[in-house]
Design a protein around this motif. Structure first.
Motif, PDB file in Angstrom:
ATOM      1  N   VAL A 187       0.828  -1.339  -0.038  1.00  0.00           N
ATOM      2  CA  VAL A 187      -0.174   0.054  -0.172  1.00  0.00           C
ATOM      3  C   VAL A 187       0.974   1.270  -0.172  1.00  0.00           C
ATOM      4  O   VAL A 187       0.388   2.153  -0.718  1.00  0.00           O
ATOM      5  CB  VAL A 187      -0.980  -0.007   1.317  1.00  0.00           C
ATOM      6  CG1 VAL A 187      -1.733   1.168   1.171  1.00  0.00           C
ATOM      7  CG2 VAL A 187      -1.956  -1.189   1.024  1.00  0.00           C
ATOM      8  N   ILE A 188       1.936   1.117   0.756  1.00  0.00           N
ATOM      9  CA  ILE A 188       2.815   2.462   0.590  1.00  0.00           C
ATOM     10  C   ILE A 188       3.465   2.586  -0.864  1.00  0.00           C
ATOM     11  O   ILE A 188       3.403   3.721  -1.460  1.00  0.00           O
ATOM     12  CB  ILE A 188       4.239   2.050   1.744  1.00  0.00           C
ATOM     13  CG1 ILE A 188       3.565   2.228   3.034  1.00  0.00           C
ATOM     14  CG2 ILE A 188       5.320   3.338   1.379  1.00  0.00           C
ATOM     15  CD1 ILE A 188       4.536   1.945   4.125  1.00  0.00           C
ATOM     16  N   ALA A 189       3.876   1.424  -1.415  1.00  0.00           N
ATOM     17  CA  ALA A 189       4.239   1.462  -3.154  1.00  0.00           C
ATOM     18  C   ALA A 189       2.805   2.238  -3.524  1.00  0.00           C
ATOM     19  O   ALA A 189       3.336   2.883  -4.596  1.00  0.00           O
ATOM     20  CB  ALA A 189       4.658   0.257  -3.482  1.00  0.00           C
ATOM     21  N   LEU A 190       1.665   2.043  -3.547  1.00  0.00           N
ATOM     22  CA  LEU A 190       0.618   2.253  -4.226  1.00  0.00           C
ATOM     23  C   LEU A 190       0.603   3.866  -3.761  1.00  0.00           C
ATOM     24  O   LEU A 190       0.171   4.716  -4.846  1.00  0.00           O
ATOM     25  CB  LEU A 190      -0.761   1.699  -3.794  1.00  0.00           C
ATOM     26  CG  LEU A 190      -0.755   0.417  -4.427  1.00  0.00           C
ATOM     27  CD1 LEU A 190      -2.180  -0.185  -3.949  1.00  0.00           C
ATOM     28  CD2 LEU A 190      -0.855   0.359  -5.832  1.00  0.00           C
ATOM     29  N   ILE A 191       0.573   4.199  -2.708  1.00  0.00           N
ATOM     30  CA  ILE A 191       0.612   5.657  -2.171  1.00  0.00           C
ATOM     31  C   ILE A 191       1.461   6.384  -2.793  1.00  0.00           C
ATOM     32  O   ILE A 191       1.374   7.547  -3.485  1.00  0.00           O
ATOM     33  CB  ILE A 191       0.641   5.878  -0.642  1.00  0.00           C
ATOM     34  CG1 ILE A 191      -0.512   5.168  -0.035  1.00  0.00           C
ATOM     35  CG2 ILE A 191       1.023   7.182  -0.259  1.00  0.00           C
ATOM     36  CD1 ILE A 191      -0.412   5.213   1.429  1.00  0.00           C
ATOM     37  N   TYR A 192       2.736   5.858  -3.063  1.00  0.00           N
ATOM     38  CA  TYR A 192       4.048   6.656  -3.470  1.00  0.00           C
ATOM     39  C   TYR A 192       3.540   6.855  -5.119  1.00  0.00           C
ATOM     40  O   TYR A 192       3.883   7.966  -5.698  1.00  0.00           O
ATOM     41  CB  TYR A 192       5.231   5.860  -3.291  1.00  0.00           C
ATOM     42  CG  TYR A 192       6.386   6.695  -4.248  1.00  0.00           C
ATOM     43  CD1 TYR A 192       7.025   7.917  -3.771  1.00  0.00           C
ATOM     44  CD2 TYR A 192       6.838   6.055  -5.297  1.00  0.00           C
ATOM     45  CE1 TYR A 192       7.918   8.314  -4.326  1.00  0.00           C
ATOM     46  CE2 TYR A 192       7.908   6.762  -5.952  1.00  0.00           C
ATOM     47  CZ  TYR A 192       8.628   7.871  -5.507  1.00  0.00           C
ATOM     48  OH  TYR A 192       9.377   8.363  -6.293  1.00  0.00           O
ATOM     49  N   ARG A 193       3.286   5.881  -5.817  1.00  0.00           N
ATOM     50  CA  ARG A 193       3.027   5.846  -7.265  1.00  0.00           C
ATOM     51  C   ARG A 193       1.809   6.703  -7.556  1.00  0.00           C
ATOM     52  O   ARG A 193       1.827   7.483  -8.377  1.00  0.00           O
ATOM     53  CB  ARG A 193       2.492   4.450  -7.783  1.00  0.00           C
ATOM     54  CG  ARG A 193       2.186   4.389  -9.056  1.00  0.00           C
ATOM     55  CD  ARG A 193       3.500   4.671 -10.022  1.00  0.00           C
ATOM     56  NE  ARG A 193       3.113   4.498 -11.316  1.00  0.00           N
ATOM     57  CZ  ARG A 193       3.760   4.929 -12.270  1.00  0.00           C
ATOM     58  NH1 ARG A 193       5.009   5.468 -12.156  1.00  0.00           N
ATOM     59  NH2 ARG A 193       3.414   4.863 -13.688  1.00  0.00           N
ATOM     60  N   SER A 194       0.704   6.728  -6.554  1.00  0.00           N
ATOM     61  CA  SER A 194      -0.387   7.494  -6.928  1.00  0.00           C
ATOM     62  C   SER A 194      -0.305   9.070  -6.599  1.00  0.00           C
ATOM     63  O   SER A 194      -0.499  10.000  -7.403  1.00  0.00           O
ATOM     64  CB  SER A 194      -1.663   7.240  -6.070  1.00  0.00           C
ATOM     65  OG  SER A 194      -2.633   8.252  -5.782  1.00  0.00           O
TER      66      SER A 194
END
Length: 170
Positions: A93-100
């Motif tokens: 989810v942290i990777a998704l937050i960073y990408r978003s």
């Protein structure tokens, strides 16, 4: 083997569950992540609380008189596995937050316009609508599906406000 549990610990688990569910329902991804972490910690505390007495050794020999006072080792293995899975989920989810954030520079989740459009369309506007098929019999009671091609979630006045008539024509 008698299981005893602490009311204070159950109260803490309940508070963690409540806060976690509240945060998961928020619109920002970071708050959703914090809610998921609170939920996983609440589940871990609940499982470990139900596992047995704290401080008791996990395994005692078969012939021991203290066999009834041992803690369940399966609970400890479950908690270790849940911690690893929770941290993997948090990293994803942290990777998704960073990408978003790098793509949109916002952390807010918006409503999808296509989902809103699909939610407001009538049955006649649906791609799988077949007008030559026979209409089903009217169900008993007010809670059945509509049989006239109208949408059950929106009434006629709301359709007219959106510029549509009963049959879906503009």
């Amino acid at each position: 083997m008698s299981l005893t549990t602490s009311f204070g610990m159950l109260l803490i688990v309940g508070i963690l569950f409540g806060c976690g569910i509240y945060l998961v329902l928020e619109r920002t991804i970071l708050k959703m992540l914090l809610g998921l972490l609170l939920l996983t910690n609440a589940v871990n505390l609940l499982i470990i609380n139900m596992g047995g007495l704290s401080g008791a050794p996990p395994i005692i020999g078969r012939e021991s008189a203290e066999h009834g006072d041992m803690a369940d080792p399966l609970v400890q293995a479950l908690i270790l596995t849940a911690i690893v899975i929770g941290m993997g989920l948090a990293a994803f989810v942290i990777a998704l937050i960073y990408r978003s954030f790098t793509l949109q520079t916002v952390d807010d989740v918006d409503d999808d316009t296509e989902d809103v459009r699909v939610a407001h369309r009538t049955r006649i506007e649906a791609p799988d609508y077949e007008p030559e098929s026979e209409t089903p019999a009217s169900p008993e009671g007010p809670y059945g599906p509509p049989v006239d091609g109208s949408d059950s979630d929106f009434d006629e006045s709301e359709r007219r406000a959106n510029g549509k008539t009963q049959r879906g024509d503009s």
